[in-house]
Design an enzyme around this catalytic site. Sequence first.
Site, short mmCIF file in Angstrom:
data_model
loop_
_atom_site.label_atom_id
_atom_site.label_comp_id
_atom_site.label_asym_id
_atom_site.label_seq_id
_atom_site.Cartn_x
_atom_site.Cartn_y
_atom_site.Cartn_z
N LYS A 35 0.80 -1.21 0.00
CA LYS A 35 0.00 0.00 0.00
C LYS A 35 0.84 1.27 0.00
CE LYS A 35 -1.14 1.01 3.96
NZ LYS A 35 -1.47 1.71 5.20
N THR A 36 1.78 1.34 0.93
CA THR A 36 2.60 2.55 1.03
C THR A 36 3.44 2.74 -0.23
OG1 THR A 36 2.75 2.05 3.37
CG2 THR A 36 4.14 3.81 2.56
N ASP A 219 -4.10 8.07 3.09
CA ASP A 219 -3.71 6.76 3.57
C ASP A 219 -4.72 6.29 4.62
OD1 ASP A 219 -2.15 4.56 3.97
OD2 ASP A 219 -0.71 5.54 5.29
N GLU A 220 -4.91 5.00 4.78
CA GLU A 220 -5.80 4.44 5.81
C GLU A 220 -7.16 5.12 5.79
OE1 GLU A 220 -4.77 1.88 7.47
OE2 GLU A 220 -2.69 2.12 8.13
N GLN A 250 -9.57 -3.74 7.80
CA GLN A 250 -8.66 -3.33 8.87
C GLN A 250 -9.17 -2.10 9.61
OE1 GLN A 250 -4.29 -3.80 8.42
NE2 GLN A 250 -4.76 -4.08 6.26
N ARG A 620 -0.29 -9.82 10.68
CA ARG A 620 1.00 -9.23 11.03
C ARG A 620 2.13 -10.22 10.81
NH1 ARG A 620 -0.01 -5.03 9.68
NH2 ARG A 620 -1.96 -6.00 9.08
#
Length: 761
Positions: A35-36, A219-220, A250, A620
Amino acid sequence: MAQGSLLRGLNPEQLAAVTLPARPALILAGAGSGKTRVLTTRIAWLISNGMVSPAGVMAVTFTNKAAKEMLTRLAAMLPLPVRGMWVGTFHGLCNRFLRAHWKLSGLPQGFQILDSADQLSAVKRVIKAMNLDEERYVPKQVTWFIAGQKEDGLRPKDVEVRDELTRVMVQVYQAYEEQCQREGVVDFAELMLRTYELMRDNAALREHYQHRFRHILVDEFQDTNKLQYAWLKMFAGPQAAIFAVGDDDQSIYAFRGAQVGNMAAFEREFRVEQVIKLERNYRSYGNILDSANELIAHNRKRLGKNLRTEAGAGEPVRVYEATSDFAEAQWFVEEAQQLHRDGTPRHEIALLYRSNAQSRVLESALFNAGIPYKVYGGLRFFERAEVKHALAYLRLIENANDDTSFLRVVNFPTRGIGARTVEQLQDAARASGRSLAQSAGALSGKGGANVQAFVNLIDAMRDATRGLTLREIIEHMLHACGLVDFYKTDKEGKDRLENLEELVNAAEAFVTQEGFGRDAVALPVDEQGAAQQAPDAETGEIMSPLAAFLTHASLEAGDNQAQAGQDAIQLMTVHSAKGLEFDAVFITGLEEGLFPHENSLADHDGLEEERRLMYVAITRARQRLYLSFSQTRLLHGQTRYNVKSRFLDELPERCLKWITPRTQGFGSGFAREYQQAWQRGSGLGGIVGAGRVQPRAASITPRAAPSHGLRMGQSVFHTKFGEGVIVTLEGSGEDARAQVNFGRHGMKWLALSVAKLTPVN
DNA sequence: TTACTAAGACTTTTT
DNA sequence: GTCTTAGTAA
C-alpha cells in the site's frame, strides 16, 4: 526521467493504481499488499511525469510514523527537496494551515496545542468553575463528548439538545471553548474543525487551496471520521483527484469515531469508476493468509476482498491451550526462546494481546527468564510528568496566560501555594475575566505573596532567556524553576533528571534537524505568489524556536519505546500492531470475553470490529503464527474461567496444528495419540468443536465431590447454550445452582436440578 | 500542606 | 492486582 525504474517490480494491480488518470480513485489495499509503496510511487510518478508540481500534491496520513515513512520514500524516489510538500498527518497539516492563517482563523499567532491530558484538565477546570457535580458530569465523558461533537462538525449552538445531561454538557462545551480562546490554545479536534470552518467560510482561501491541490492522497482511508471526510471534500474541490487507499477489513477504530462507511460514500459521491483491489500479499505464507481470509469471511459488512500469496503454505498455525494465564506466559517464553535459538531475532517476535492488562503476566515471565523485551504503549516521552512540568514552565515563558500550565506548576516544586490560595486566585481571575497570572496582584496575605513571587519567577525567566538559544532557554528554566534541585533530592528522581536531560537533547535535535520547525513556521500561502488571496499570511514570518518546539511536543508525543537498541521481543496490543509486521507473531488470550472483548459483544457491529481486529493481528505474521488461550485467568484480582474464543472456531482446521501437550489429564503416550486422532478426524462441524476440547488440567483441584459431580472451572455442555465453563457453584442438593460462562451466550445462573449439564472431557 | 487510607475502575488510541 | 483519585488526619 528514471520512469522505468520507478515502476519496475510493480504487479499489474499496483501498476494500474499508480498510473490511474487524474480522477477520484479508491484502492482497496489488503494487508501486506504494498500500500505505502503504491501511494508514494504514485506521487513520484505524477511529479516526474510533469502531471503535477510538488506544491500541487497533498498526502495525508494518521500517524507521524506513516508520514515520515512516506517522506523518506519520496526523498529516495524524487530528485527534489520533499520537505516543502504537504505530506503529513491530518493534524500536522491543519497546524501548518492555521499557522499560516492564524489571524483569519481568530487565533493568536503563537497558539499552542493541548494534548489529551491537557484537554482533560482544562475540562475539569471548567466543570469546577461551573460548580457542577463531577459524579454526574464525569470530566472524561464530557471531554469525550466535546471531542465527539467537534468530530461531527458541531459547535455548541449546533448540538441538538434532547435531555438535561446533554444540555449541561453543551454548556460546558461552550464555556470550554471560551476558556481555550482566552488562553490561546486549541485541542486536536479544534485543529481539524477550525481548518474546516475557515475553508468553508472563506471563499477566496477555499478557491486558492482547491486550485492548488490537484492531487490529494489519503492513507488508511477507512479510519477517517466524519469531519476528516468533510475536510477532505473541502480541500478537494471540483477538479481534484482524491486517491484514497484503505482496507475496510482493517477498520478497527470505529470506537473513536472512524466511519468505514466513508469508503462507500466516497465511491458514490466522487463517482469512482473503478475500484482497484490489491489482493496479492507479499508478507505471509498461505496458512496464515487462509486463516485470515476464512476468519474475515464471517463478517457481513464487507466490500469484499481475498488475500492471496505465491509463497506456498508455509508452517501451520500453531494453537496452544494453557491451564492458566501464568502457564500461557511460561509456554510463550519457552517457545520464544526456541525460536530465538533457531535464528529468529528477538525483535522479529511479536507478542500481541487485546488489552493492556494482559501484559503483566507476560512481562513478569519474560523478566524472570531474563529475556529482553520492549513494551509499546503506555507513557510516551512528552507525556512523562517531569517532562510535562518542564514544558509547562516553557509554555508560561512563551505565554503567561496559559492557565493550564500555570496550575500545573504553580506549586511544583512546592512553594507554599495550597489549594485554598489557588481557589481564591481562580475566583479573582474569573471575576475579572483575566488569566491567573494577571490576577496575582488581587490576592492578599501570605498566599498572595507566594503567588506573586511565582509570577515574578516566570517573568524573570522570560527576561533572562530572551535571545538565548533553545537549549540555553531550557537549561536556564530547569535550574531557575527549581525542578533540578527538587529531583536531585528526590530519591526516585534520578530517572526523572535523566528525562529532563533528554528533553534538552530533544530540543537540540529539533533545532538541528533538517527542515527545522517545518510545520510550525508560518509559510507563505504558497510558492506561486497567491499570498494576496490570503490577506493574513504573514509571509515568511517565523515563530520563535521555543513556540515551535512546544508545538512539536504536543503534536508528536515522541516515542514510547523503552530501551532502544537492544534486540528485544516486542509486546503490544493488537491495535498498536497495525501497520507492523514480524517473522513470528503470538496472539495470546484468545478467550471469549477477552478477545472478542465482552464490552463489544452487545451489538453485531462491535463483534465485527473485534473480528477485524483479529484479522489485523493474524496478518502481522510473515512466517509463523501462534495462537493461545487459557482455561483460567487472573483478571482484576479475580480468577476467571474462560471459554476459548469463537475466532478459533472460525479458522480453517487444515491450517492449524494443536500443540497443547496432553500429558496433563491422561497418561502421556495415550494422550498424544488420542489428541492427534481427534485433530485428524474432526473438522469444525459437530458438537461445538468438541473434538478439540482439551482434557482439563488438574490445576483446579476438585473439592470433595458434591452429588452433582461438578466443580469450578469445569467445562460443561448445555443443549441450548452449548459449551460453557462453570464459574460459581452454590448450594447443595435441590438448591444447587451453578453460574456458567457460555461465552457468546453470556453468563447464566442455572438450577442444577432442572438444567441438564453434561460434563465435557 | 502533606501523607496516608479507602474506594472505585479497568478495551482498544493517534493527534 | 494495581493505578488513580478523593477524603481525612496529623
